[in-house]
Design a protein around this motif. Structure first.
Motif, PDB file in Angstrom:
ATOM      1  N   ASN A  13     -43.560 -21.015  -5.255  1.00  0.00           N
ATOM      2  CA  ASN A  13     -44.334 -19.850  -4.825  1.00  0.00           C
ATOM      3  C   ASN A  13     -43.845 -19.230  -3.530  1.00  0.00           C
ATOM      4  OD1 ASN A  13     -46.023 -20.369  -7.016  1.00  0.00           O
ATOM      5  ND2 ASN A  13     -47.449 -21.585  -5.782  1.00  0.00           N
ATOM      6  N   ILE A  14     -42.878 -19.848  -2.876  1.00  0.00           N
ATOM      7  CA  ILE A  14     -42.483 -19.375  -1.545  1.00  0.00           C
ATOM      8  C   ILE A  14     -41.005 -19.018  -1.494  1.00  0.00           C
ATOM      9  CG2 ILE A  14     -44.296 -20.730  -0.414  1.00  0.00           C
ATOM     10  CD1 ILE A  14     -42.182 -22.726   0.468  1.00  0.00           C
ATOM     11  N   LYS A  15     -40.703 -18.108  -0.586  1.00  0.00           N
ATOM     12  CA  LYS A  15     -39.332 -17.786  -0.221  1.00  0.00           C
ATOM     13  C   LYS A  15     -39.244 -17.897   1.296  1.00  0.00           C
ATOM     14  CE  LYS A  15     -38.173 -14.788  -4.120  1.00  0.00           C
ATOM     15  NZ  LYS A  15     -37.624 -13.462  -4.533  1.00  0.00           N
ATOM     16  N   VAL A  16     -38.168 -18.512   1.765  1.00  0.00           N
ATOM     17  CA  VAL A  16     -38.049 -18.832   3.190  1.00  0.00           C
ATOM     18  C   VAL A  16     -36.888 -18.076   3.800  1.00  0.00           C
ATOM     19  CG1 VAL A  16     -37.733 -20.672   4.890  1.00  0.00           C
ATOM     20  CG2 VAL A  16     -38.978 -21.134   2.750  1.00  0.00           C
ATOM     21  N   TYR A  17     -37.137 -17.398   4.910  1.00  0.00           N
ATOM     22  CA  TYR A  17     -36.078 -16.835   5.750  1.00  0.00           C
ATOM     23  C   TYR A  17     -36.184 -17.591   7.074  1.00  0.00           C
ATOM     24  CZ  TYR A  17     -33.168 -13.216   8.079  1.00  0.00           C
ATOM     25  OH  TYR A  17     -32.185 -12.534   8.766  1.00  0.00           O
ATOM     26  N   TRP A  18     -35.172 -18.413   7.349  1.00  0.00           N
ATOM     27  CA  TRP A  18     -35.224 -19.304   8.516  1.00  0.00           C
ATOM     28  C   TRP A  18     -34.173 -18.925   9.541  1.00  0.00           C
ATOM     29  CZ3 TRP A  18     -32.309 -24.435   9.001  1.00  0.00           C
ATOM     30  CH2 TRP A  18     -32.666 -25.084  10.195  1.00  0.00           C
ATOM     31  N   ILE A  19     -34.601 -18.690  10.771  1.00  0.00           N
ATOM     32  CA  ILE A  19     -33.680 -18.523  11.886  1.00  0.00           C
ATOM     33  C   ILE A  19     -33.248 -19.920  12.313  1.00  0.00           C
ATOM     34  CG2 ILE A  19     -33.369 -17.629  14.207  1.00  0.00           C
ATOM     35  CD1 ILE A  19     -33.827 -15.422  12.181  1.00  0.00           C
ATOM     36  N   GLY A  20     -32.065 -20.324  11.854  1.00  0.00           N
ATOM     37  CA  GLY A  20     -31.584 -21.688  12.104  1.00  0.00           C
ATOM     38  C   GLY A  20     -30.865 -21.791  13.434  1.00  0.00           C
TER      39      GLY A  20
END
Length: 431
Positions: A165-172
């Motif tokens: 159900n989720i989509k992740v945009y991560w500032i790594g």
């Protein structure tokens, strides 16, 4: 008359209908931030988020400080400033989130990074991620992570079914250092997560093109923000008003472009699919003969004395010089005389460090490691194997901004983004 109406209807029906313009749905968004911690750029990004809250359906504001003293009180303080400016914003646009609603979705997450296993126990923040992700809605929940992955890893551990159900945009980048253990947990157990792992592209929005985190000097504050309401006055407290906003590209990605196509053009960057994430395991200290790509999860494993402490106890440390100071990273006892530590270098450099411990017989000492400039680097048997929905910074030479991989995919939109924001700041100068 009846015959005329019937003939008119037949005549009109012979023409093709004009296509209806589909109604654009607002994206569902949850923010996980380490605001109030070591880097004040989250405050800048929070101001930007609140001033554009009319464009998204905001469903969560989670304080997730893997490192430092961040807490949800800092989010609430920013909401208080937004509330004072809201009447002016509403003169120009409708749909801004109500302050009382924003306070209701602000939650405290984990304070401090996860131990070696990658998770601990649920928090108010991780529970809210689960609750929000389980809401019946045809739209995915975009989880924009501005800090460590600890609350996201906890939520996935406690409710693995939310992955779909989720989509992740991560500032790594540096945030990968702070949450290497939770990252490792997600990469191993949830390789099919829809993940945009942005380790360097976001630097293009603010940084000197040779050195990460060196903020460019501009006159944007003086020209566009100074005198603009309560949020504008507060903005000067962060980098003296210079624009960093390293987390903002996650929101920009949803504002302009097709978020369902990470490889396409967007304000928040253009990315490429990766099927592996770099990891190296060393069962010894490293030297200048050893090299890894930046943002590789470097896992040190040592055999030492058996001790009577709970598994996953922090019992040794890696000390890394940082400017005129040093950063200290915990290593853990895994049982049966095995010790391990994960570290993810954020940039190309010759890394120098020292292992320390109070345990008699532990293999302490200085070490070095050469860090190269292309992520994820050469394939290695230790790498984490990923699924079909993991994306990261473009490796195309033309997309580099100097030494910053993928930086041009965001840099080229910077002036357009800031001009767009300047209009909203101008509204706040009316009073």
């Amino acid at each position: 008359m009846l015959r005329f109406i019937i003939l008119l209807c037949i005549f009109l029906a012979s023409f093709p209908a004009f296509p209806q313009v589909p109604k654009t749905e607002k994206p569902r968004v949850l923010i996980s931030t380490d605001i109030g911690g070591t880097d004040p750029d989250d405050n800048q990004s929070m101001a930007h988020l609140l001033m554009y809250s009319d464009l998204i359906e905001l469903e969560g504001l989670i304080s997730s400080p893997s490192y430092g003293n961040g807490s949800k009180e800092e989010i609430l303080r920013m909401i208080d400033l937004y509330e004072k400016d809201l009447p002016v914003l509403q003169k120009h646009k409708t749909g801004f989130e109500k302050p009382e609603f924003l306070r209701s979705i602000t939650k405290q997450g984990k304070m401090g990074g996860a131990p070696f296993i990658g998770f601990t126990s649920s928090t108010e923040g991780s529970d809210w991620i689960i609750q929000t992700a389980k809401k019946k809605d045809n739209r995915p929940l975009w989880v924009l992570v501005w800090g460590g992955l600890d609350d996201l890893a906890q939520a996935l551990h406690d409710a693995p079914e939310i992955q779909k159900n989720i989509k992740v945009y991560w500032i790594g980048g540096p945030n990968k250092k702070w949450s290497a253990n939770s990252y490792a947990y997600i990469a191993v157990h949830f390789p099919n997560l829809y993940m945009m792992e942005v380790n360097s592209s976001y630097y293009g929005f603010f940084s000197n093109n040779q050195i990460p985190d060196v903020v460019k000097t501009t006159d944007y504050y003086q020209e566009s923000i100074q005198g603009a309401g309560h949020l504008g006055k507060d903005f000067q407290d962060y980098y003296s008003g210079e624009i960093k906003m390293g987390d903002t590209p996650s929101l920009l990605y949803l504002m302009n472009g097709n978020p369902n196509d990470p490889t396409g053009e967007s304000w928040g960057g253009s990315f490429e699919k990766i099927n592996r994430s770099a990891r190296r395991i060393f069962e010894r200290n490293t030297t200048l003969s050893d090299s890894v790509a930046f943002c590789t999860v470097v896992e040190y494993r040592f055999q030492g004395p058996e001790i009577r402490v709970p598994t996953d106890s922090a019992v040794f440390w890696m000390e890394v010089p940082y400017g005129n100071d040093k950063q200290i990273w915990p290593g853990y006892y895994l049982g049966n005389g095995l010790y391990s530590l994960r570290y993810a270098p954020k940039q190309a450099e010759v890394l120098r460090f020292e292992f320390t411990s109070k345990i008699k017989g532990f293999p302490t000492g200085e070490g070095q490691l050469v860090v190269t400039n292309l992520w994820p680097g050469k394939a290695h048997p230790d790498d984490y194997i990923l699924g079909e929905n993991w994306y990261s910074d473009s490796s195309k030479p033309e997309d580099f901004d100097g030494r910053l991989q993928g930086g041009n995919t965001i840099l080229k939109w910077r002036n357009e983004v800031l001009a767009n924001w300047a209009e909203r700041w101008s509204w706040l100068k009316e009073n």
